[in-house]
Design a protein around this motif. Structure first.
Motif, PDB file in Angstrom:
ATOM      1  N   LEU A  48      61.356  26.625  34.390  1.00  0.00           N
ATOM      2  CA  LEU A  48      59.899  26.630  34.392  1.00  0.00           C
ATOM      3  C   LEU A  48      59.384  26.006  35.683  1.00  0.00           C
ATOM      4  N   ILE A  49      58.612  26.765  36.444  1.00  0.00           N
ATOM      5  CA  ILE A  49      57.931  26.264  37.634  1.00  0.00           C
ATOM      6  C   ILE A  49      56.462  26.104  37.267  1.00  0.00           C
ATOM      7  N   LYS A  50      55.942  24.881  37.437  1.00  0.00           N
ATOM      8  CA  LYS A  50      54.580  24.594  37.014  1.00  0.00           C
ATOM      9  C   LYS A  50      53.723  24.153  38.199  1.00  0.00           C
ATOM     10  N   VAL A  51      52.538  24.708  38.246  1.00  0.00           N
ATOM     11  CA  VAL A  51      51.535  24.281  39.233  1.00  0.00           C
ATOM     12  C   VAL A  51      50.332  23.806  38.432  1.00  0.00           C
ATOM     13  N   ARG A  52      50.030  22.508  38.519  1.00  0.00           N
ATOM     14  CA  ARG A  52      48.970  21.910  37.712  1.00  0.00           C
ATOM     15  C   ARG A  52      47.988  21.170  38.618  1.00  0.00           C
ATOM     16  N   ASP A  53      46.724  21.224  38.262  1.00  0.00           N
ATOM     17  CA  ASP A  53      45.712  20.541  39.062  1.00  0.00           C
ATOM     18  C   ASP A  53      44.717  19.832  38.155  1.00  0.00           C
ATOM     19  N   THR A  54      43.930  18.976  38.758  1.00  0.00           N
ATOM     20  CA  THR A  54      42.873  18.255  38.031  1.00  0.00           C
ATOM     21  C   THR A  54      41.517  18.839  38.411  1.00  0.00           C
ATOM     22  N   GLY A  55      41.484  20.149  38.525  1.00  0.00           N
ATOM     23  CA  GLY A  55      40.261  20.819  38.953  1.00  0.00           C
ATOM     24  C   GLY A  55      39.263  21.022  37.832  1.00  0.00           C
ATOM     25  N   ARG A  56      38.345  21.955  38.063  1.00  0.00           N
ATOM     26  CA  ARG A  56      37.217  22.157  37.138  1.00  0.00           C
ATOM     27  C   ARG A  56      37.615  22.896  35.878  1.00  0.00           C
ATOM     28  N   GLY A  57      38.745  23.583  35.877  1.00  0.00           N
ATOM     29  CA  GLY A  57      39.188  24.311  34.693  1.00  0.00           C
ATOM     30  C   GLY A  57      38.600  25.710  34.608  1.00  0.00           C
ATOM     31  N   ILE A  58      39.185  26.506  33.707  1.00  0.00           N
ATOM     32  CA  ILE A  58      38.771  27.905  33.536  1.00  0.00           C
ATOM     33  C   ILE A  58      38.363  28.109  32.083  1.00  0.00           C
ATOM     34  N   PRO A  59      37.180  28.654  31.817  1.00  0.00           N
ATOM     35  CA  PRO A  59      36.765  28.924  30.435  1.00  0.00           C
ATOM     36  C   PRO A  59      37.764  29.858  29.735  1.00  0.00           C
ATOM     37  N   GLU A  86      37.393  32.315  27.772  1.00  0.00           N
ATOM     38  CA  GLU A  86      37.080  33.748  27.779  1.00  0.00           C
ATOM     39  C   GLU A  86      37.423  34.419  29.108  1.00  0.00           C
ATOM     40  N   HIS A  87      37.752  33.616  30.136  1.00  0.00           N
ATOM     41  CA  HIS A  87      38.083  34.195  31.440  1.00  0.00           C
ATOM     42  C   HIS A  87      39.577  34.074  31.778  1.00  0.00           C
ATOM     43  N   HIS A  88      40.392  33.633  30.824  1.00  0.00           N
ATOM     44  CA  HIS A  88      41.808  33.441  31.126  1.00  0.00           C
ATOM     45  C   HIS A  88      42.494  34.742  31.535  1.00  0.00           C
ATOM     46  N   ARG A  89      42.094  35.841  30.958  1.00  0.00           N
ATOM     47  CA  ARG A  89      42.686  37.127  31.341  1.00  0.00           C
ATOM     48  C   ARG A  89      42.055  37.671  32.622  1.00  0.00           C
ATOM     49  N   GLN A  90      40.744  37.475  32.748  1.00  0.00           N
ATOM     50  CA  GLN A  90      40.038  38.064  33.885  1.00  0.00           C
ATOM     51  C   GLN A  90      40.475  37.483  35.222  1.00  0.00           C
ATOM     52  N   VAL A  91      40.906  36.226  35.244  1.00  0.00           N
ATOM     53  CA  VAL A  91      41.257  35.624  36.525  1.00  0.00           C
ATOM     54  C   VAL A  91      42.453  36.314  37.167  1.00  0.00           C
ATOM     55  N   PHE A  92      43.205  37.094  36.387  1.00  0.00           N
ATOM     56  CA  PHE A  92      44.339  37.831  36.942  1.00  0.00           C
ATOM     57  C   PHE A  92      43.941  39.228  37.413  1.00  0.00           C
ATOM     58  N   GLU A  93      42.637  39.548  37.314  1.00  0.00           N
ATOM     59  CA  GLU A  93      42.164  40.844  37.780  1.00  0.00           C
ATOM     60  C   GLU A  93      41.818  40.771  39.262  1.00  0.00           C
ATOM     61  N   GLU A  94      41.887  41.922  39.925  1.00  0.00           N
ATOM     62  CA  GLU A  94      41.596  41.986  41.354  1.00  0.00           C
ATOM     63  C   GLU A  94      40.118  41.660  41.624  1.00  0.00           C
ATOM     64  N   PHE A  95      39.883  40.835  42.626  1.00  0.00           N
ATOM     65  CA  PHE A  95      38.557  40.502  43.149  1.00  0.00           C
ATOM     66  C   PHE A  95      37.704  39.689  42.165  1.00  0.00           C
ATOM     67  N   PHE A  96      38.317  39.180  41.096  1.00  0.00           N
ATOM     68  CA  PHE A  96      37.543  38.359  40.157  1.00  0.00           C
ATOM     69  C   PHE A  96      37.618  36.900  40.596  1.00  0.00           C
ATOM     70  N   GLN A  97      36.452  36.257  40.680  1.00  0.00           N
ATOM     71  CA  GLN A  97      36.391  34.853  41.049  1.00  0.00           C
ATOM     72  C   GLN A  97      35.386  34.130  40.169  1.00  0.00           C
ATOM     73  N   LEU A  98      35.694  32.900  39.844  1.00  0.00           N
ATOM     74  CA  LEU A  98      34.778  32.036  39.109  1.00  0.00           C
ATOM     75  C   LEU A  98      34.068  31.094  40.081  1.00  0.00           C
ATOM     76  N   ASP A  99      32.840  30.787  39.784  1.00  0.00           N
ATOM     77  CA  ASP A  99      32.080  29.779  40.542  1.00  0.00           C
ATOM     78  C   ASP A  99      32.070  30.058  42.043  1.00  0.00           C
ATOM     79  N   ASN A 100      31.909  31.343  42.395  1.00  0.00           N
ATOM     80  CA  ASN A 100      31.801  31.666  43.818  1.00  0.00           C
ATOM     81  C   ASN A 100      30.757  32.772  44.001  1.00  0.00           C
ATOM     82  N   PRO A 101      29.548  32.576  43.478  1.00  0.00           N
ATOM     83  CA  PRO A 101      28.542  33.633  43.584  1.00  0.00           C
ATOM     84  C   PRO A 101      28.124  33.900  45.023  1.00  0.00           C
ATOM     85  N   GLU A 102      28.271  32.889  45.865  1.00  0.00           N
ATOM     86  CA  GLU A 102      27.878  33.084  47.262  1.00  0.00           C
ATOM     87  C   GLU A 102      28.988  33.720  48.089  1.00  0.00           C
ATOM     88  N   ARG A 103      30.142  34.024  47.423  1.00  0.00           N
ATOM     89  CA  ARG A 103      31.293  34.645  48.089  1.00  0.00           C
ATOM     90  C   ARG A 103      31.717  33.838  49.304  1.00  0.00           C
TER      91      ARG A 103
END
Length: 590
Positions: free
Chosen positions: A378-389, A391-408
């Motif tokens: 098991l290789i683990k990458v863990r952070d103390t960041g803002r977290g992911i809701p 309902e978006h756990h699947r979407q973050v693996f989609e192309e061009f999907f980003q959270l909290d970056n409306p200004e691109r």
């Protein structure tokens, strides 16, 4: 590329077409059974009537059956209801003629016994019952047959005097026959309505299927258009970026003031950020092209993770983050080192981008096997960041999907990192899982196979990088700025450079002064390209080492270079990457 979704669909036939097809099919199956019933009726009638009269009726029945068999044919597949109207009228008329012919046997009623009349009634009622199915219950076709048969039978029971003492028998039988006829007509109507509903469902299913195929075809075209757009946009952006990269690398070799070095550093940071975004697009194009090949083998995991930890530590420190590493030295995995490094690199880059304070952990551990199955790493990458809701756990693996970056924000990339992680992991047979909690952080876990064979010996120390060898470099590029930037960089490293804007000019120049290696852009003017240019150069200088440079990420282009056996450098090419490729090409030749 032709796909099964492009196969033509045949629309379902209408209810009228289905009825006429069924009637045409039945007239080829029922003549003999019907004629045998008529023969049985004739044999009963011959006990009381002249043979010539009964035989004439039987012959009439046979002629009508034959006429229906010859005239009622299968309708054309492409015929609509309007074109089928004459065929439907013909079927109704022939059904009526058939019914009148069968009904004529009630003329034998007067001289028949009560038993013979009862048998005749059962036979005609049976034919009328069977006609419900053989006419698909079509109201007009069925009524044209059953009306004369059952109506004539009821009339005969009503008006022909009964031989029995019970005077009510004839009237009762007539009423029962009329009631049975009404039941049969109701059944026929229900049968026809069921057929219409079935046809309607088929037509609706056909429409939905056609819409689905159209949607799939549109999606395929959109995917092709996306790939073409990525290739075109990537090339158009890479060309000036490649020029900037070369000029910036050449500028770093100059004797600059501290302020100038600071400006160059900021410029390199911007160039590097844009280059990383284009590299993400390139990775997607490679995955779409299906040309990424894996070479899994037993390998040490600790050196790979240490290298990534060393690479990302400055980036983490620049954000005030701590980057921690935990990995047993003896840990070995069975995987492809290059692609595994790309997967973990994307995870680390993503974790650092979306972590504003605290720590990012990179670690590995062994998960023991169970029930005789080998263990997993098991290789683990863990952070103390803002977290992911959630309902978006699947979407973050989609192309061009980003959270909290409306200004691109370009420093946060294009949203390709986790998509590439997932697709590369599928190639490497790595299981990816994500756990995240808002305000606490995120952990991505890679589960991969433990090394089952002997691990290779660890290198005692890293060999120092070789210096750039002195060489004569031929550069073929139709862009003036690229040629100038390439010359500035290579001459600053001690190389002698010959520039050419076309294949013909390059052939003329190498005839006078043969180069040690050629660096050729893929897209040249007119009908020329880098691959054909290298082929022509090697006709004059067969052993000439050559490198191909391109900003084109189209899947076909990638496959073409791979099939030709050429090393393809993708713009923007960093100075280190370019010089290392030149060294390797010259070393292979020597």
């Amino acid at each position: 590329m032709q796909t099964p979704t492009n196969a033509p669909l045949s629309p379902p036939h209408s209810a009228v077409h289905e009825v006429l097809s069924l009637v045409a099919r039945q007239v080829g199956l029922i003549p003999w059974p019907v004629f045998l019933v008529a023969a049985l009726i004739a044999s009963i009638a011959m006990r009381s009537y002249p043979g010539w009269l009964v035989s004439g009726w039987l012959l009439m029945v046979g002629c009508v059956l034959t006429l229906r068999w010859r005239l009622l044919t299968f309708p054309a597949d492409d015929a609509d209801d309007e074109a089928l109207a004459p065929e439907l009228r013909k079927a109704i008329v022939l059904s009526g003629v058939n019914g009148l012919t069968h009904a004529m046997c009630v003329l034998f009623f007067p001289l028949m016994t009560e038993l013979e009349r009862s048998v005749l009634t059962m036979l005609l009622a049976g034919l009328s019952s069977g006609a419900v199915g053989s006419t698909a219950g079509h109201p007009a076709i069925y009524s044209a047959y059953a009306g004369p048969v059952m109506g004539g039978l009821a009339l005969a029971w009503l008006i022909v005097p009964s031989n029995a003492q019970q005077g009510w028998l004839g009237t009762s039988m007539s009423v029962l026959i009329v009631m049975y006829l009404l039941v049969l007509m109701s059944l026929a109507r229900g049968n026809h309505q069921s057929l219409q509903r079935a046809v309607g469902l088929r037509q609706k299913a056909f429409q939905l299927n056609r819409e689905l195929r159209d949607a799939l075809e549109a999606a395929e075209h959109a995917n092709i258009a996306k790939t073409r757009f990525l290739a075109s946009a990537s090339h158009d952006l890479r060309q000036p970026l490649h020029t900037l990269t070369l000029f910036s690398a050449a500028l770093n070799t100059e004797n600059l003031s501290d302020r100038a070095h600071e400006i160059v550093g900021h410029m390199n940071t911007a160039i590097r950020a844009l280059g990383e975004q284009l590299s993400g697009l390139l990775d997607l194009s490679k995955l779409d092209a299906g040309i990424i090949q894996t070479q899994a083998c037993a390998m040490h995991l600790a050196p790979l993770l240490r290298q990534l930890h060393h690479e990302f530590t400055p980036l983490a420190h620049s954000k005030g983050l701590r980057l921690a590493l935990t990995c047993p030295e003896s840990l070995g995995v069975h995987s492809d080192g290059v692609h595994l490094s790309r997967v973990v690199r994307n995870l680390l880059d993503n974790a650092i981008k979306y972590c504003d304070a605290g720590t990012v952990w990179l670690g590995a551990e062994t998960l023991p096997g169970q029930d005789g199955l080998p263990g997993r790493v098991l290789i683990k990458v863990r952070d103390t960041g803002r977290g992911i809701p959630a309902e978006h756990h699947r979407q973050v693996f989609e192309e061009f999907f980003q959270l909290d970056n409306p200004e691109r924000d370009r420093t946060k990339g294009l949203g390709l990192g986790l998509s590439i992680v997932q697709r590369l992991s599928q190639l490497l047979d790595i299981r990816v899982s994500l756990e995240s909690e808002i305000g606490v952080g995120t952990q991505v876990t890679l589960s991969l196979g433990v090394a089952t064979s002997a691990l290779p010996p660890k290198p005692a120390h890293e060999e120092p990088e070789a210096s750039m060898p002195m060489c004569h470099m031929l550069v073929i590029d139709d862009e003036t700025e690229v040629r100038a930037a390439m010359k500035a960089l290579l001459t600053s490293r001690g190389c002698r450079v010959t520039l050419a804007a076309s294949t013909d000019e390059a052939i003329r120049l190498i005839a006078e002064d043969p180069p040690d290696i050629a660096l050729v852009d893929f897209r040249l003017r007119a009908e020329e390209n880098g691959i054909r240019a290298i082929r022509k150069l090697r006709q004059l200088q067969p052993s000439l080492p050559a490198l191909l440079v391109s900003g084109d990420t189209a899947p076909d282009r990638l496959r073409e270079a791979q099939e030709e056996g050429l090393l393809l450098l993708h713009k923007p090419v960093s100075a280190d990457t370019l010089l290392q490729a030149i060294r390797l090409a010259l070393e292979e030749e020597n």
